[in-house]
Design a protein around this motif. Structure first.
Motif, short mmCIF file in Angstrom:
data_model
loop_
_atom_site.label_atom_id
_atom_site.label_comp_id
_atom_site.label_asym_id
_atom_site.label_seq_id
_atom_site.Cartn_x
_atom_site.Cartn_y
_atom_site.Cartn_z
N LEU A 129 6.86 6.75 -1.24
CA LEU A 129 6.91 5.97 -0.08
C LEU A 129 8.09 6.18 0.78
CD1 LEU A 129 9.66 4.24 -3.51
CD2 LEU A 129 7.47 3.57 -2.11
N ILE A 130 8.85 7.11 1.17
CA ILE A 130 8.78 8.01 2.82
C ILE A 130 7.72 7.98 3.68
CG2 ILE A 130 9.99 9.54 3.58
CD1 ILE A 130 11.82 9.74 1.60
N LYS A 131 6.96 8.48 2.86
CA LYS A 131 5.92 9.18 3.83
C LYS A 131 4.65 7.55 3.80
CE LYS A 131 4.83 13.76 2.83
NZ LYS A 131 3.75 14.82 2.00
N SER A 132 4.84 6.87 3.11
CA SER A 132 3.76 5.45 3.05
C SER A 132 4.76 4.31 3.85
CB SER A 132 3.25 5.17 1.85
OG SER A 132 4.73 4.90 1.39
N THR B 109 6.45 -0.06 -6.29
CA THR B 109 5.08 0.83 -5.77
C THR B 109 3.78 1.17 -6.82
OG1 THR B 109 7.44 2.51 -6.69
CG2 THR B 109 5.46 3.77 -5.79
N ILE B 110 3.30 0.76 -7.36
CA ILE B 110 2.39 0.37 -8.16
C ILE B 110 1.20 -0.34 -7.64
CG2 ILE B 110 0.69 0.22 -10.40
CD1 ILE B 110 3.29 0.81 -11.89
N VAL C 2 21.10 12.01 -1.39
CA VAL C 2 21.65 11.86 -3.19
C VAL C 2 22.18 10.82 -2.73
CG1 VAL C 2 24.49 12.38 -3.72
CG2 VAL C 2 23.17 14.71 -3.08
N ARG C 3 22.70 10.34 -2.43
CA ARG C 3 21.96 8.24 -3.09
C ARG C 3 21.87 8.32 -3.50
NH1 ARG C 3 25.08 4.96 -5.58
NH2 ARG C 3 24.81 3.20 -4.52
N MET C 4 19.99 8.16 -2.97
CA MET C 4 18.55 8.21 -2.99
C MET C 4 19.02 8.53 -4.56
SD MET C 4 16.51 8.73 0.24
CE MET C 4 15.24 7.31 -1.33
N LYS C 5 18.85 9.55 -5.10
CA LYS C 5 19.52 9.72 -6.41
C LYS C 5 19.97 8.82 -6.84
CE LYS C 5 17.66 13.01 -9.69
NZ LYS C 5 16.63 12.86 -10.82
N GLU C 6 21.01 9.30 -6.55
CA GLU C 6 22.37 8.42 -7.70
C GLU C 6 21.53 7.13 -7.88
OE1 GLU C 6 25.92 10.03 -6.36
OE2 GLU C 6 26.06 7.94 -5.92
N LEU C 7 20.77 5.64 -6.99
CA LEU C 7 20.00 4.59 -6.93
C LEU C 7 18.86 4.68 -8.22
CD1 LEU C 7 20.23 3.55 -3.47
CD2 LEU C 7 21.81 2.88 -5.55
N GLU C 8 18.36 6.04 -8.56
CA GLU C 8 17.03 5.78 -9.15
C GLU C 8 17.78 6.15 -10.28
OE1 GLU C 8 14.77 9.40 -7.63
OE2 GLU C 8 13.24 9.58 -9.83
N GLU C 9 18.87 7.02 -10.53
CA GLU C 9 19.05 7.19 -11.92
C GLU C 9 19.55 5.59 -12.59
OE1 GLU C 9 19.97 11.84 -11.87
OE2 GLU C 9 21.92 10.36 -11.89
N GLU C 10 20.56 5.41 -11.59
CA GLU C 10 20.91 3.68 -12.02
C GLU C 10 19.84 2.47 -12.49
OE1 GLU C 10 25.11 4.01 -9.38
OE2 GLU C 10 23.51 2.49 -9.13
N ASN C 11 18.91 2.99 -11.78
CA ASN C 11 17.41 1.98 -12.21
C ASN C 11 17.15 2.46 -13.33
OD1 ASN C 11 15.92 -0.04 -10.99
ND2 ASN C 11 14.51 1.42 -10.42
N ARG D 248 -8.42 8.53 1.02
CA ARG D 248 -7.32 8.05 0.97
C ARG D 248 -6.48 8.92 1.94
NH1 ARG D 248 -6.28 7.73 -5.52
NH2 ARG D 248 -7.72 5.61 -5.81
N LYS D 249 -4.96 8.33 2.39
CA LYS D 249 -4.11 8.94 2.70
C LYS D 249 -3.11 9.72 1.78
CE LYS D 249 -3.41 5.17 6.79
NZ LYS D 249 -2.91 3.96 6.76
N HIS D 250 -3.12 8.88 1.05
CA HIS D 250 -2.67 9.83 -0.31
C HIS D 250 -3.25 9.11 -1.78
CE1 HIS D 250 1.16 9.54 2.32
NE2 HIS D 250 0.71 8.29 2.16
N SER D 251 -3.75 10.70 -2.09
CA SER D 251 -4.67 10.65 -3.26
C SER D 251 -4.61 9.93 -4.53
CB SER D 251 -5.66 11.99 -3.44
OG SER D 251 -4.47 12.96 -3.61
N HIS D 252 -2.91 10.94 -4.68
CA HIS D 252 -1.96 10.11 -5.72
C HIS D 252 -0.58 10.37 -5.07
CE1 HIS D 252 -5.89 11.84 -8.24
NE2 HIS D 252 -6.05 10.30 -8.57
N ILE D 253 -0.02 9.86 -6.64
CA ILE D 253 1.53 10.10 -6.50
C ILE D 253 2.39 10.67 -7.20
CG2 ILE D 253 4.12 8.43 -6.11
CD1 ILE D 253 1.99 5.35 -6.39
#
Length: 404
Positions: free
Chosen positions: A149-152, A35-36, A237-246, A137-142
């Motif tokens: 990630l979805i928008k970009s 992401t960075i 919900v699945r994306m949130k689960e993957l984020e916590e596992e990561n 910029r399209k996105h000034s900050h995150i």
């Protein structure tokens, strides 16, 4: 430490430390390094080339000392978090120190104390330049990593998620076929055509057709809303689960890396009793740790023990305010074999002819050798790494004195 390549000649040499630092400063979970990289390489004006006076340029030149990368994230007060890389003098930059613009500028000031006035002056201009540059910029900050990630990703593909969903449905609707009624136009005596009037039956047929078409559109919109709702409930919900596992995997990797580093230090520092740090000091010698530290005494004692030192071999004077009055007591340093310098006040009492306390420690012939505990970014600061490196240098010098 793991190298992470942002671009050709631009490398973060400890990406784990950087994501930990960003999480600590921002209060968010540790970001994905990709992401960075996406933010730095895709957004406008994310690279700032800095000289030793904190003057900023958008392109490198011969005076460039640091490259600041905008990570995209901000701290609690909304200040951008930058990643500082050091110019290797061969066209490339590497490093891992991160912080706000002000904290990075303070580090430059500590490394180049004679430039502090110019650094403070240039900081104001740098912030104005930064705000002007990021306006395009399209996105000034995150502010939310998943949302960014979805928008970009949508912007890169040239279509929105909604457009992709509609396109994927491949639904075609046949328009109702309306037969044209043959209209007989009666001519008046002057042969001018008259506007036909619809009968009540024709009006009912037309309204019925329009109603059916509106109903089909409503059914179609309800189907789309159902798909969107399913995406919002199931996929997120699945994306949130993957984020916590990561996040769990990242925390485990940090613990493993820390454990491996500690074991490597222990193996590397296995030395004989005769050449241990304590024996090299002699019976009366001690090491003075002077200046503000980011570590407590317990941690420093644990590190020094791995190099063969004992607790009684060290004297800690780490209170920043007490150091202000320490110059007079340090005038005769016969009881010390070495001095480790952390962050010290520039001006203290009883300096005599010296311009700063650090200058006195390094040049007073009555004092033992003084060693700067500097981080990889050049900041004068006692950290685990800078403390280990300083103890290694002291041991090497003490051994050299014994041989001589």
């Amino acid at each position: 430490m793991a190298d992470f390549i942002i671009d050709n000649g631009v490398v973060i040499d400890d990406i784990d430390g950087v994501v930990e630092g960003i999480a600590r400063l921002s209060g968010m979970s540790m970001p994905d390094p990709l992401t960075i990289k996406r933010f730095v390489t895709n957004e406008k004006s994310t690279r700032f080339y800095i000289d030793d006076k904190c003057s900023c340029k958008m392109q490198p030149d011969r005076d460039t000392v640091y490259l600041w990368l905008d990570s995209g994230f901000t701290d609690y007060s909304g200040e951008p978090i930058m990643i500082s890389l050091l110019n290797n003098r061969c066209g490339s930059y590497s490093g891992h120190y991160c912080g706000t613009m002000r904290s990075l500028a303070n580090s430059i000031g500590n490394h180049y104390p004679h430039n502090k006035r110019n650094i403070n002056k240039n900081m104001g201009m740098l912030k104005v330049k930064y705000e002007n540059k990021i306006s395009g910029r399209k996105h000034s900050h995150i502010y939310d990593e998943q949302e960014y990630l979805i928008k970009s990703s949508n912007a890169e593909s040239g279509s929105s998620i909604m457009a992709d969903i509609i396109k994927g449905l491949n639904i075609n609707y046949e328009e109702p076929e309306v037969k044209e009624e043959e209209v007989i136009v009666e001519e008046t005596q002057d042969n001018r055509p008259q506007s036909p009037e619809m009968s009540e039956l024709e009006k009912e047929i037309t309204i019925g057709l329009l109603y059916e078409q509106v109903k089909k559109w409503k059914d179609y919109s309800d189907k789309l809303l159902g798909i969107i709702e399913e995406f919002d409930t199931v996929d997120r919900v699945r994306m949130k689960e993957l984020e916590e596992e990561n996040a769990e995997y990242k925390r485990a990797m940090v613990e493993i890396r820390s454990h491996i580093n500690d074991n490597l230090v222990e193996e590397k520092k296995e030395i004989s009793d005769k050449s241990s740090g304590h024996d090299l000091l002699g019976q009366r010698g001690k090491i003075l740790v002077l200046g503000e530290c980011s570590l407590d005494e317990k941690i420093m004692n644990g590190i020094s023990k791995k190099y063969g030192f004992e607790r009684k071999d060290f004297v800690y004077e780490v209170d920043y305010d007490k150091v202000m009055n320490y110059a007079g007591r340090l005038s005769y340093g016969g009881r010390y074999s070495a001095i480790i310098l952390g962050a010290c006040p520039h001006k203290v009492n009883l300096l005599g002819d010296y311009n700063s306390f650090i200058e006195k420690c390094k040049n007073d012939e009555n004092l033992p050798n003084a060693y700067d505990a500097r981080t990889f970014s050049g900041e004068l600061k006692v950290t685990k790494e800078s403390y280990r490196r300083t103890l290694e240098v002291i041991i090497q010098d003490l051994k050299a004195k014994q041989v001589a």
